[in-house]
Write a protein that holds these residues in place. Structure first.
Motif, PDB file in Angstrom:
ATOM      1  N   SER A  13       1.136  -1.208   0.051  1.00  0.00           N
ATOM      2  CA  SER A  13      -0.036  -0.028   0.035  1.00  0.00           C
ATOM      3  C   SER A  13       0.974   1.227  -0.040  1.00  0.00           C
ATOM      4  CB  SER A  13      -0.983  -0.001   1.201  1.00  0.00           C
ATOM      5  OG  SER A  13      -0.230   0.102   2.203  1.00  0.00           O
ATOM      6  N   GLU A  14       0.191   2.268  -0.223  1.00  0.00           N
ATOM      7  CA  GLU A  14       1.118   3.711  -0.519  1.00  0.00           C
ATOM      8  C   GLU A  14       1.695   3.976   0.765  1.00  0.00           C
ATOM      9  OE1 GLU A  14      -1.687   6.363  -1.836  1.00  0.00           O
ATOM     10  OE2 GLU A  14      -1.935   5.703  -3.864  1.00  0.00           O
ATOM     11  N   ASN A  15       1.068   3.564   1.988  1.00  0.00           N
ATOM     12  CA  ASN A  15       1.584   4.176   3.196  1.00  0.00           C
ATOM     13  C   ASN A  15       2.513   3.148   3.877  1.00  0.00           C
ATOM     14  OD1 ASN A  15      -1.048   3.048   3.151  1.00  0.00           O
ATOM     15  ND2 ASN A  15      -1.628   4.145   5.010  1.00  0.00           N
ATOM     16  N   CYS A  16       2.797   2.272   3.165  1.00  0.00           N
ATOM     17  CA  CYS A  16       3.775   0.999   3.658  1.00  0.00           C
ATOM     18  C   CYS A  16       5.407   1.760   3.457  1.00  0.00           C
ATOM     19  CB  CYS A  16       3.810  -0.155   3.184  1.00  0.00           C
ATOM     20  SG  CYS A  16       3.040  -1.350   4.216  1.00  0.00           S
ATOM     21  N   PHE A  17       6.144   2.250   4.467  1.00  0.00           N
ATOM     22  CA  PHE A  17       7.427   2.867   4.135  1.00  0.00           C
ATOM     23  C   PHE A  17       8.485   2.107   5.049  1.00  0.00           C
ATOM     24  CE2 PHE A  17       4.554   6.655   3.479  1.00  0.00           C
ATOM     25  CZ  PHE A  17       4.908   6.894   2.431  1.00  0.00           C
ATOM     26  N   THR A  18       7.936   1.440   6.169  1.00  0.00           N
ATOM     27  CA  THR A  18       8.482   0.678   7.087  1.00  0.00           C
ATOM     28  C   THR A  18       8.185  -0.701   7.337  1.00  0.00           C
ATOM     29  OG1 THR A  18       7.848   1.503   9.172  1.00  0.00           O
ATOM     30  CG2 THR A  18       9.335   2.968   8.393  1.00  0.00           C
ATOM     31  N   LEU A  19       8.957  -1.512   7.920  1.00  0.00           N
ATOM     32  CA  LEU A  19       8.452  -2.946   8.474  1.00  0.00           C
ATOM     33  C   LEU A  19       7.301  -2.603   9.514  1.00  0.00           C
ATOM     34  CD1 LEU A  19      11.503  -5.071   8.951  1.00  0.00           C
ATOM     35  CD2 LEU A  19       9.776  -5.387   7.452  1.00  0.00           C
ATOM     36  N   GLU A  20       7.376  -1.619  10.319  1.00  0.00           N
ATOM     37  CA  GLU A  20       6.223  -1.535  11.313  1.00  0.00           C
ATOM     38  C   GLU A  20       5.180  -1.037  10.501  1.00  0.00           C
ATOM     39  OE1 GLU A  20       6.444   0.699  15.328  1.00  0.00           O
ATOM     40  OE2 GLU A  20       6.016   2.260  13.826  1.00  0.00           O
ATOM     41  N   ASP A  21       4.907  -0.160   9.521  1.00  0.00           N
ATOM     42  CA  ASP A  21       4.111  -0.071   8.791  1.00  0.00           C
ATOM     43  C   ASP A  21       3.370  -1.249   8.163  1.00  0.00           C
ATOM     44  OD1 ASP A  21       4.375   2.843   9.134  1.00  0.00           O
ATOM     45  OD2 ASP A  21       5.389   3.167   7.325  1.00  0.00           O
ATOM     46  N   LEU A  22       4.107  -2.165   7.524  1.00  0.00           N
ATOM     47  CA  LEU A  22       3.712  -3.203   7.079  1.00  0.00           C
ATOM     48  C   LEU A  22       3.064  -4.266   7.892  1.00  0.00           C
ATOM     49  CD1 LEU A  22       3.433  -5.453   4.366  1.00  0.00           C
ATOM     50  CD2 LEU A  22       5.778  -6.199   5.308  1.00  0.00           C
ATOM     51  N   LEU A  23       3.657  -4.320   9.005  1.00  0.00           N
ATOM     52  CA  LEU A  23       3.162  -5.171  10.082  1.00  0.00           C
ATOM     53  C   LEU A  23       2.026  -4.901  10.854  1.00  0.00           C
ATOM     54  CD1 LEU A  23       6.530  -6.686  11.378  1.00  0.00           C
ATOM     55  CD2 LEU A  23       4.969  -7.611   9.772  1.00  0.00           C
TER      56      LEU A  23
END
Length: 67
Positions: A13-23
């Motif tokens: 997704s557009e707002n996935c920049f870090t592993l924390e965002d993804l998880l």
């Protein structure tokens, strides 16, 4: 951004920049995981600072209870 996660090509997704965002996204948000990024295990304490890049290889291993 396009990555390979658990052996499959996928677009994040557009707002996935870090592993924390993804998880923080379903279905990963409620699971205890071991994360490998480009062949290296990543410690949970560094998820917020671990940036994702185009073409990254991400392996997510979740633990399953049993008995």
């Amino acid at each position: 951004m396009q990555v390979r996660m658990n052996g499959k090509e996928m677009k994040l997704s557009e707002n996935c920049f870090t592993l924390e965002d993804l998880l923080s996204e379903p279905p990963w948000s409620e699971r205890k995981l071991l994360v490998e990024l480009n062949g290296t295990v990543v410690r949970k304490e560094t998820y917020a600072h671990t940036r994702l890049s185009e073409g990254d290889r991400i392996e997510l291993v979740h633990f399953v209870g049993g008995g």
